[in-house]
Design a protein around this motif. Sequence first.
Motif, PDB file in Angstrom:
ATOM      1  N   ILE A   1      18.978  35.551 -44.322  1.00  0.00           N
ATOM      2  CA  ILE A   1      18.456  34.627 -43.322  1.00  0.00           C
ATOM      3  C   ILE A   1      17.974  35.443 -42.128  1.00  0.00           C
ATOM      4  CG2 ILE A   1      18.939  32.665 -41.819  1.00  0.00           C
ATOM      5  CD1 ILE A   1      21.219  31.901 -43.691  1.00  0.00           C
ATOM      6  N   TYR A   2      16.741  35.212 -41.695  1.00  0.00           N
ATOM      7  CA  TYR A   2      16.184  35.864 -40.519  1.00  0.00           C
ATOM      8  C   TYR A   2      15.833  34.833 -39.466  1.00  0.00           C
ATOM      9  CZ  TYR A   2      15.452  40.292 -43.008  1.00  0.00           C
ATOM     10  OH  TYR A   2      15.628  41.467 -43.688  1.00  0.00           O
ATOM     11  N   GLN A   3      15.735  35.284 -38.228  1.00  0.00           N
ATOM     12  CA  GLN A   3      15.057  34.508 -37.199  1.00  0.00           C
ATOM     13  C   GLN A   3      13.569  34.819 -37.290  1.00  0.00           C
ATOM     14  OE1 GLN A   3      17.363  35.872 -33.744  1.00  0.00           O
ATOM     15  NE2 GLN A   3      18.043  33.768 -33.419  1.00  0.00           N
ATOM     16  N   PRO A   4      12.697  33.930 -36.774  1.00  0.00           N
ATOM     17  CA  PRO A   4      11.249  34.188 -36.862  1.00  0.00           C
ATOM     18  C   PRO A   4      10.848  35.538 -36.291  1.00  0.00           C
ATOM     19  CG  PRO A   4      11.645  31.941 -36.145  1.00  0.00           C
ATOM     20  CD  PRO A   4      12.988  32.616 -36.173  1.00  0.00           C
TER      21      PRO A   4
ATOM     22  N   PHE B   1      27.372  30.499 -43.740  1.00  0.00           N
ATOM     23  CA  PHE B   1      26.109  31.021 -44.268  1.00  0.00           C
ATOM     24  C   PHE B   1      25.390  29.955 -45.097  1.00  0.00           C
ATOM     25  CE2 PHE B   1      23.544  32.827 -47.608  1.00  0.00           C
ATOM     26  CZ  PHE B   1      22.768  33.762 -46.944  1.00  0.00           C
ATOM     27  N   GLU B   2      26.102  29.298 -46.001  1.00  0.00           N
ATOM     28  CA  GLU B   2      25.469  28.313 -46.871  1.00  0.00           C
ATOM     29  C   GLU B   2      24.926  27.131 -46.066  1.00  0.00           C
ATOM     30  OE1 GLU B   2      24.671  28.876 -49.739  1.00  0.00           O
ATOM     31  OE2 GLU B   2      26.104  30.228 -50.693  1.00  0.00           O
ATOM     32  N   ARG B   3      25.613  26.763 -44.994  1.00  0.00           N
ATOM     33  CA  ARG B   3      25.120  25.682 -44.133  1.00  0.00           C
ATOM     34  C   ARG B   3      23.796  26.098 -43.491  1.00  0.00           C
ATOM     35  NH1 ARG B   3      28.044  25.388 -38.683  1.00  0.00           N
ATOM     36  NH2 ARG B   3      26.644  27.178 -38.499  1.00  0.00           N
ATOM     37  N   ASP B   4      23.742  27.312 -42.950  1.00  0.00           N
ATOM     38  CA  ASP B   4      22.512  27.796 -42.331  1.00  0.00           C
ATOM     39  C   ASP B   4      21.408  27.973 -43.371  1.00  0.00           C
ATOM     40  OD1 ASP B   4      23.739  27.798 -39.882  1.00  0.00           O
ATOM     41  OD2 ASP B   4      24.142  29.954 -39.856  1.00  0.00           O
ATOM     42  N   TRP B   5      21.763  28.444 -44.558  1.00  0.00           N
ATOM     43  CA  TRP B   5      20.779  28.639 -45.620  1.00  0.00           C
ATOM     44  C   TRP B   5      20.126  27.317 -46.010  1.00  0.00           C
ATOM     45  CZ3 TRP B   5      18.516  32.730 -47.945  1.00  0.00           C
ATOM     46  CH2 TRP B   5      17.857  32.516 -49.160  1.00  0.00           C
ATOM     47  N   ALA B   6      20.929  26.269 -46.079  1.00  0.00           N
ATOM     48  CA  ALA B   6      20.392  24.963 -46.464  1.00  0.00           C
ATOM     49  C   ALA B   6      19.424  24.423 -45.422  1.00  0.00           C
ATOM     50  CB  ALA B   6      21.540  23.974 -46.682  1.00  0.00           C
ATOM     51  N   ARG B   7      19.619  24.780 -44.145  1.00  0.00           N
ATOM     52  CA  ARG B   7      18.752  24.262 -43.080  1.00  0.00           C
ATOM     53  C   ARG B   7      17.574  25.176 -42.785  1.00  0.00           C
ATOM     54  NH1 ARG B   7      20.786  24.259 -38.353  1.00  0.00           N
ATOM     55  NH2 ARG B   7      22.559  25.614 -38.730  1.00  0.00           N
ATOM     56  N   ALA B   8      17.563  26.378 -43.354  1.00  0.00           N
ATOM     57  CA  ALA B   8      16.496  27.340 -43.060  1.00  0.00           C
ATOM     58  C   ALA B   8      15.253  27.045 -43.897  1.00  0.00           C
ATOM     59  CB  ALA B   8      16.989  28.758 -43.330  1.00  0.00           C
TER      60      ALA B   8
ATOM     61  N   GLY C   1      13.098  40.245 -56.466  1.00  0.00           N
ATOM     62  CA  GLY C   1      13.962  39.098 -56.722  1.00  0.00           C
ATOM     63  C   GLY C   1      14.804  38.624 -55.562  1.00  0.00           C
ATOM     64  N   SER C   2      14.719  39.274 -54.406  1.00  0.00           N
ATOM     65  CA  SER C   2      15.492  38.810 -53.248  1.00  0.00           C
ATOM     66  C   SER C   2      14.943  37.482 -52.729  1.00  0.00           C
ATOM     67  CB  SER C   2      15.434  39.867 -52.132  1.00  0.00           C
ATOM     68  OG  SER C   2      16.084  39.401 -50.967  1.00  0.00           O
ATOM     69  N   LEU C   3      15.812  36.678 -52.138  1.00  0.00           N
ATOM     70  CA  LEU C   3      15.417  35.408 -51.527  1.00  0.00           C
ATOM     71  C   LEU C   3      15.577  35.509 -50.010  1.00  0.00           C
ATOM     72  CD1 LEU C   3      17.130  32.864 -53.963  1.00  0.00           C
ATOM     73  CD2 LEU C   3      14.760  33.656 -53.983  1.00  0.00           C
ATOM     74  N   ILE C   4      14.564  35.068 -49.273  1.00  0.00           N
ATOM     75  CA  ILE C   4      14.566  35.168 -47.817  1.00  0.00           C
ATOM     76  C   ILE C   4      14.223  33.812 -47.224  1.00  0.00           C
ATOM     77  CG2 ILE C   4      13.391  36.178 -45.816  1.00  0.00           C
ATOM     78  CD1 ILE C   4      13.009  38.710 -47.406  1.00  0.00           C
ATOM     79  N   ARG C   5      14.982  33.417 -46.181  1.00  0.00           N
ATOM     80  CA  ARG C   5      14.670  32.203 -45.433  1.00  0.00           C
ATOM     81  C   ARG C   5      14.691  32.497 -43.935  1.00  0.00           C
ATOM     82  NH1 ARG C   5      17.478  26.959 -48.483  1.00  0.00           N
ATOM     83  NH2 ARG C   5      16.471  27.323 -50.503  1.00  0.00           N
ATOM     84  N   VAL C   6      14.031  31.641 -43.178  1.00  0.00           N
ATOM     85  CA  VAL C   6      13.905  31.821 -41.733  1.00  0.00           C
ATOM     86  C   VAL C   6      14.518  30.615 -41.034  1.00  0.00           C
ATOM     87  CG1 VAL C   6      12.297  32.113 -39.816  1.00  0.00           C
ATOM     88  CG2 VAL C   6      11.794  33.151 -42.026  1.00  0.00           C
ATOM     89  N   LEU C   7      15.455  30.897 -40.123  1.00  0.00           N
ATOM     90  CA  LEU C   7      16.128  29.842 -39.374  1.00  0.00           C
ATOM     91  C   LEU C   7      15.765  29.966 -37.907  1.00  0.00           C
ATOM     92  CD1 LEU C   7      18.099  27.466 -39.393  1.00  0.00           C
ATOM     93  CD2 LEU C   7      19.965  29.108 -39.048  1.00  0.00           C
TER      94      LEU C   7
END
Length: 316
Positions: free
Chosen positions: A165-168, A235-242, A187-193
């Motif tokens: 998870i990254y910030q913008p 982490f999983e909570r933030d991942w779901a909202r990112a 294969g890595s997964l990346i999301r932005v919160l």
Amino acid sequence: MGEEPDEAARQLYLAIIAEGGRVPTGEVADADRGALQQLIDIGLLMVNRMDRCYTAVSPRSVSDRLGAELRSEATRLLVRAENLPGALDGLTRAYDAMPRPTDRAGGAVHVEGHVHIRQRISQLVSDCRSEVLTAQPGHRPADTLQVALLQDVQLLRRGCSLRTIYQPVALADPPALAYAEEVTRHGSLIRVLDEPFQRLIVFDRTVAVISANDDNSTAAFITDPATITYLVGTFERDWARADTAGAAAPGQTPARTIPDRVGRLLARGLTQRAVATRLGLSERTVAAHISRLRDRYGAQTLFQLGWLMRGSRDDR
């Protein structure tokens, strides 16, 4: 030596077959020399020096020969793979016996100094067997990304999963974008919160690493199962909202969306300081974005800017 001809070599082989399976050496065009050499290396063409020509060879015989060679090589590699653990046994025992920080704080070890922290994290990466979860707020220096790239690609090639998870702002720099593209390709997964969060790394859900002070010069390595369960849940909570890192329009980098994010947060009523905290930016950087947005929208005050940008808001 390649086992399969490319398209150019295939077409040349078919052309030679169409001519009866034989072509004089002097009639091969310069443009076809690369494809010709490939067919010779594979064994689909044979040089007949007496007749000064190239003669086509049956693909069936080539396939049988190469198949036998590959099966022999596969057997050799399997034997090496079986023997490798024993060959490295002494080194493995020495690595396992290497002195490490001991648990003195009820499931948490504090490591001081960036060099020692990076060394311990590298050990955990190399020991990881299934999964790494990581939250990385703020900028990541280019030299840090170079080290991380080598470690993370090796991790992914071993079959482990990696979610980050990254910030913008973290993906605003070219080195960060290059890192993200490369690990994603493996294969890595990346999301932005678009919210503040704390730095966190979790290895195999057995060891978690968090910052123990503001400048990240001390890290806590946590092994307490209950604490790790809590951190993984966070982490999983933030991942779901990112948002997924590829949510921007094609060709649009995260850096280009930052001014719009600033404007949309202003439109939601946040102050300049709150926007800076939310995006992980300095107030000076936010002020510069606001100045450009005022010019774009012709706004004199923050209230006017927020009002004018309400129509383009898409954050909820």
